[in-house]
Write a protein that holds these residues in place. Structure first.
Motif, PDB file in Angstrom:
ATOM      1  N   LEU A 174      72.448  95.018  63.712  1.00 23.44           N
ATOM      2  CA  LEU A 174      72.722  96.350  64.252  1.00 23.44           C
ATOM      3  C   LEU A 174      71.637  96.783  65.226  1.00 23.44           C
ATOM      4  CD1 LEU A 174      73.697  98.080  60.877  1.00 23.44           C
ATOM      5  CD2 LEU A 174      75.256  97.153  62.596  1.00 23.44           C
ATOM      6  N   GLN A 175      72.055  97.532  66.231  1.00 23.89           N
ATOM      7  CA  GLN A 175      71.128  98.214  67.129  1.00 23.89           C
ATOM      8  C   GLN A 175      70.949  99.626  66.594  1.00 23.89           C
ATOM      9  OE1 GLN A 175      72.634  98.038  71.139  1.00 23.89           O
ATOM     10  NE2 GLN A 175      73.305  95.909  70.899  1.00 23.89           N
ATOM     11  N   VAL A 176      69.723  99.965  66.241  1.00 22.90           N
ATOM     12  CA  VAL A 176      69.470 101.224  65.535  1.00 22.90           C
ATOM     13  C   VAL A 176      68.389 102.026  66.250  1.00 22.90           C
ATOM     14  CG1 VAL A 176      68.846 102.270  63.327  1.00 22.90           C
ATOM     15  CG2 VAL A 176      70.039 100.077  63.367  1.00 22.90           C
ATOM     16  N   ASP A 177      68.630 103.313  66.380  1.00 17.40           N
ATOM     17  CA  ASP A 177      67.620 104.232  66.899  1.00 17.40           C
ATOM     18  C   ASP A 177      66.894 104.850  65.710  1.00 17.40           C
ATOM     19  OD1 ASP A 177      66.051 106.039  68.184  1.00 17.40           O
ATOM     20  OD2 ASP A 177      67.693 107.266  68.989  1.00 17.40           O
ATOM     21  N   THR A 178      65.781 104.209  65.308  1.00 17.73           N
ATOM     22  CA  THR A 178      65.063 104.648  64.107  1.00 17.73           C
ATOM     23  C   THR A 178      64.309 105.951  64.324  1.00 17.73           C
ATOM     24  OG1 THR A 178      63.224 103.213  64.756  1.00 17.73           O
ATOM     25  CG2 THR A 178      64.838 102.318  63.191  1.00 17.73           C
ATOM     26  N   SER A 179      64.183 106.373  65.591  1.00 15.90           N
ATOM     27  CA  SER A 179      63.490 107.639  65.855  1.00 15.90           C
ATOM     28  C   SER A 179      64.392 108.844  65.610  1.00 15.90           C
ATOM     29  CB  SER A 179      62.987 107.669  67.304  1.00 15.90           C
ATOM     30  OG  SER A 179      64.079 107.654  68.221  1.00 15.90           O
ATOM     31  N   ARG A 180      65.662 108.604  65.455  1.00 19.60           N
ATOM     32  CA  ARG A 180      66.617 109.697  65.261  1.00 19.60           C
ATOM     33  C   ARG A 180      66.524 110.201  63.830  1.00 19.60           C
ATOM     34  NH1 ARG A 180      71.872 110.392  63.478  1.00 19.60           N
ATOM     35  NH2 ARG A 180      73.166 111.869  64.667  1.00 19.60           N
ATOM     36  N   ASN A 181      66.422 111.513  63.688  1.00 20.46           N
ATOM     37  CA  ASN A 181      66.377 112.108  62.350  1.00 20.46           C
ATOM     38  C   ASN A 181      67.681 111.840  61.606  1.00 20.46           C
ATOM     39  OD1 ASN A 181      63.818 113.179  62.733  1.00 20.46           O
ATOM     40  ND2 ASN A 181      64.610 115.119  63.564  1.00 20.46           N
ATOM     41  N   GLY A 182      67.545 111.490  60.344  1.00 23.76           N
ATOM     42  CA  GLY A 182      68.731 111.245  59.533  1.00 23.76           C
ATOM     43  C   GLY A 182      69.248 109.827  59.613  1.00 23.76           C
ATOM     44  N   THR A 183      68.513 108.933  60.282  1.00 24.48           N
ATOM     45  CA  THR A 183      68.923 107.526  60.378  1.00 24.48           C
ATOM     46  C   THR A 183      67.965 106.671  59.562  1.00 24.48           C
ATOM     47  OG1 THR A 183      69.875 107.806  62.578  1.00 24.48           O
ATOM     48  CG2 THR A 183      69.307 105.571  61.916  1.00 24.48           C
ATOM     49  N   THR A 184      68.508 105.878  58.647  1.00 25.43           N
ATOM     50  CA  THR A 184      67.688 105.063  57.750  1.00 25.43           C
ATOM     51  C   THR A 184      68.220 103.648  57.685  1.00 25.43           C
ATOM     52  OG1 THR A 184      67.239 107.010  56.372  1.00 25.43           O
ATOM     53  CG2 THR A 184      66.780 104.851  55.400  1.00 25.43           C
ATOM     54  N   VAL A 185      67.348 102.679  57.873  1.00 27.11           N
ATOM     55  CA  VAL A 185      67.723 101.274  57.680  1.00 27.11           C
ATOM     56  C   VAL A 185      67.630 100.977  56.189  1.00 27.11           C
ATOM     57  CG1 VAL A 185      67.148  98.871  58.166  1.00 27.11           C
ATOM     58  CG2 VAL A 185      66.932 100.593  59.971  1.00 27.11           C
ATOM     59  N   LEU A 186      68.759 100.663  55.587  1.00 25.38           N
ATOM     60  CA  LEU A 186      68.786 100.394  54.149  1.00 25.38           C
ATOM     61  C   LEU A 186      68.512  98.932  53.828  1.00 25.38           C
ATOM     62  CD1 LEU A 186      71.927 102.527  53.157  1.00 25.38           C
ATOM     63  CD2 LEU A 186      69.511 103.157  52.967  1.00 25.38           C
ATOM     64  N   VAL A 187      69.079  98.033  54.635  1.00 27.66           N
ATOM     65  CA  VAL A 187      68.921  96.597  54.393  1.00 27.66           C
ATOM     66  C   VAL A 187      68.692  95.893  55.735  1.00 27.66           C
ATOM     67  CG1 VAL A 187      69.927  94.514  53.382  1.00 27.66           C
ATOM     68  CG2 VAL A 187      70.529  96.761  52.448  1.00 27.66           C
ATOM     69  N   ALA A 188      67.758  94.942  55.732  1.00 29.71           N
ATOM     70  CA  ALA A 188      67.481  94.147  56.926  1.00 29.71           C
ATOM     71  C   ALA A 188      67.329  92.682  56.527  1.00 29.71           C
ATOM     72  CB  ALA A 188      66.223  94.642  57.633  1.00 29.71           C
ATOM     73  N   SER A 189      67.454  91.824  57.501  1.00 27.57           N
ATOM     74  CA  SER A 189      67.332  90.386  57.257  1.00 27.57           C
ATOM     75  C   SER A 189      65.868  90.026  56.992  1.00 27.57           C
ATOM     76  CB  SER A 189      67.840  89.612  58.473  1.00 27.57           C
ATOM     77  OG  SER A 189      66.949  89.794  59.568  1.00 27.57           O
ATOM     78  N   SER A 190      65.626  88.762  56.692  1.00 27.29           N
ATOM     79  CA  SER A 190      64.254  88.278  56.562  1.00 27.29           C
ATOM     80  C   SER A 190      63.618  88.178  57.952  1.00 27.29           C
ATOM     81  CB  SER A 190      64.237  86.914  55.880  1.00 27.29           C
ATOM     82  OG  SER A 190      64.564  85.891  56.808  1.00 27.29           O
ATOM     83  N   GLU A 191      62.339  87.906  57.993  1.00 29.09           N
ATOM     84  CA  GLU A 191      61.637  87.784  59.261  1.00 29.09           C
ATOM     85  C   GLU A 191      61.987  86.506  60.010  1.00 29.09           C
ATOM     86  OE1 GLU A 191      60.395  88.605  56.390  1.00 29.09           O
ATOM     87  OE2 GLU A 191      59.654  90.644  56.682  1.00 29.09           O
ATOM     88  N   PHE A 192      62.771  85.636  59.376  1.00 25.43           N
ATOM     89  CA  PHE A 192      63.118  84.358  60.000  1.00 25.43           C
ATOM     90  C   PHE A 192      64.511  84.376  60.642  1.00 25.43           C
ATOM     91  CE2 PHE A 192      60.259  83.533  56.427  1.00 25.43           C
ATOM     92  CZ  PHE A 192      59.211  82.906  57.094  1.00 25.43           C
ATOM     93  N   ALA A 193      65.102  85.532  60.756  1.00 33.48           N
ATOM     94  CA  ALA A 193      66.452  85.619  61.325  1.00 33.48           C
ATOM     95  C   ALA A 193      66.373  85.731  62.848  1.00 33.48           C
ATOM     96  CB  ALA A 193      67.190  86.815  60.752  1.00 33.48           C
ATOM     97  N   TYR A 194      67.444  85.309  63.493  1.00 34.96           N
ATOM     98  CA  TYR A 194      67.533  85.425  64.952  1.00 34.96           C
ATOM     99  C   TYR A 194      68.997  85.599  65.354  1.00 34.96           C
ATOM    100  CZ  TYR A 194      68.990  80.491  64.953  1.00 34.96           C
ATOM    101  OH  TYR A 194      69.658  79.306  64.725  1.00 34.96           O
ATOM    102  N   LEU A 195      69.199  86.180  66.523  1.00 37.02           N
ATOM    103  CA  LEU A 195      70.529  86.337  67.090  1.00 37.02           C
ATOM    104  C   LEU A 195      70.832  85.139  67.969  1.00 37.02           C
ATOM    105  CD1 LEU A 195      70.511  90.130  68.020  1.00 37.02           C
ATOM    106  CD2 LEU A 195      71.893  89.028  66.247  1.00 37.02           C
ATOM    107  N   ASP A 196      71.897  84.421  67.611  1.00 31.87           N
ATOM    108  CA  ASP A 196      72.280  83.219  68.353  1.00 31.87           C
ATOM    109  C   ASP A 196      73.122  83.642  69.566  1.00 31.87           C
ATOM    110  OD1 ASP A 196      72.731  80.607  69.054  1.00 31.87           O
ATOM    111  OD2 ASP A 196      74.242  80.243  67.507  1.00 31.87           O
TER     112      ASP A 196
END
Length: 366
Positions: A174-196
């Motif tokens: 997902l493309q997320v604007d984390t600076s926006r109030n009320g937006t929270t990343v609940l789950v993220a991949s590991s640090e070894f993930a990449y977009l193919d």
């Protein structure tokens, strides 16, 4: 050899009845189930029948929606809706209904990977999160293959209680604007993930390793929007993976109603569509009830007429019975018309044909 058969039954008759029942049962099953991916009527590995059970297990009422009017007929504050990868675009009116539902306090889960119809819904609702148009892979944390990345970075929130990982199935991020109030990343991949990005199944020089969001919560007006980067985490096969079923249970836990939105998904079973239409339409309920009552009344009247005809013929003097025995169906109908001009001739002829067939069958058996 056929002593076990019921009296007056033959083996071919029994086989015909068995074949008829098999075809009828098969038809009913086919009309009430679906092979469409993500369908709540699909109990196979790629269906979502277990998701409906997950809602029921949490005490919520699962409602299958074939029309977005469902959003206008429920209490937004006690309802969560799930939209899994629609395969048809939502009209402007449909998007407005969904936006109003969220604006008034409703909760929506939008789960998508590469389909084109979810982004317009996010825009209409007023959510800022967007989907990346590239497969997410992880060469270190995965299930079966890097195309099944395991998201191991789970934030501590009520939605993720008891969830330490999620398993994706050819999803994205997902493309997320984390600076926006009320937006929270609940789950993220590991640090070894990449977009193919070139979809060649390999980590290239222009593709970087990083922890990437796969589930986000946004506050929009009075409502809540969850965006998940892979609808497959909710299918039957993937709910068995650690964390996925618990996430669904957590999402449904505080709601009275769970709308499973299939208003823009093709391939729904016809019998289910008919039953849902009847449940929602008082007009068709009246029509079906009236037809059923009419059929019962017509059947009873036809039976009464048949019995009356036979009884009338049996009361005639012997010479009249003897004459009628040799008469043609037209002569018998004419005779009865003279005796009972108020009787309907067309129904009389149907009764006579039934009596004659019955007599012929009896003579052949003798």
């Amino acid at each position: 050899m056929t002593d076990w058969l019921p009296e007056d039954w033959s083996l071919p008759q029994l086989l015909l009845i068995a074949l008829t029942l098999t075809v009828a049962i098969t038809g009913v099953v086919a009309a009430s189930t679906s092979q469409t991916a993500f369908s709540t009527y699909n109990a196979a590995w790629d269906g979502a029948s277990d998701l409906r059970d997950a809602a029921s297990d949490q005490g919520a009422e699962p409602v299958v929606a074939l029309n977005t009017t469902e959003y206008t007929e429920t209490d937004p504050n006690g309802t969560i809706a799930v939209v899994l990868s629609p395969d048809e675009p939502y009209s402007q009116r449909d998007r407005e209904r969904l936006a109003s539902f969220v604006e008034e306090g409703g909760t929506v889960v939008l789960a998508e990977d590469f389909g084109p119809h979810t982004t317009p819904l996010l825009e209409a609702i007023g959510a800022d999160t967007r989907l990346n148009d590239a497969p997410l892979r992880d060469e270190q944390e995965y299930y079966r293959s890097p195309a099944f990345p395991i998201a191991t970075n789970v934030s501590d929130h009520p939605e993720t209680e008891g969830v330490d990982k999620l398993t994706l199935n050819h999803g994205t991020s997902l493309q997320v604007d984390t600076s926006r109030n009320g937006t929270t990343v609940l789950v993220a991949s590991s640090e070894f993930a990449y977009l193919d990005t070139d979809r060649d199944g390999e980590l290239d020089d222009n593709e970087t390793l990083a922890s990437r969001p796969v589930m986000v919560r946004e506050s929009v007006d009075e409502g809540t929007v969850y965006v998940v980067s892979d609808p497959s985490i909710f299918i039957n096969a993937m709910l068995d993976r650690p964390g996925n079923a618990q996430l669904a249970a957590n999402l449904f836990a505080d709601y009275n109603t769970v709308i499973l939105d299939y208003s823009h998904v093709t391939g729904q079973p016809p019998l289910a569509v008919v039953l849902l239409t009847l449940q929602k339409s008082p007009f068709w309920q009246v029509v079906v009830t009236s037809v059923g009552i009419g059929a019962i009344i017509w059947g009873r009247r036809l039976g009464q007429l048949s019995r009356t005809v036979v009884d009338q013929l049996s009361r005639d003097p012997p010479e009249a019975q003897f004459a009628l025995a040799d008469a043609s169906p037209d002569e018998i109908v004419a005779y009865l018309n003279r005796r009972h001009p108020d009787w309907d001739e067309r129904r009389l002829r149907r009764v006579m044909r039934g009596v004659i067939r019955s007599d012929d069958s009896t003579e052949n058996n003798d």
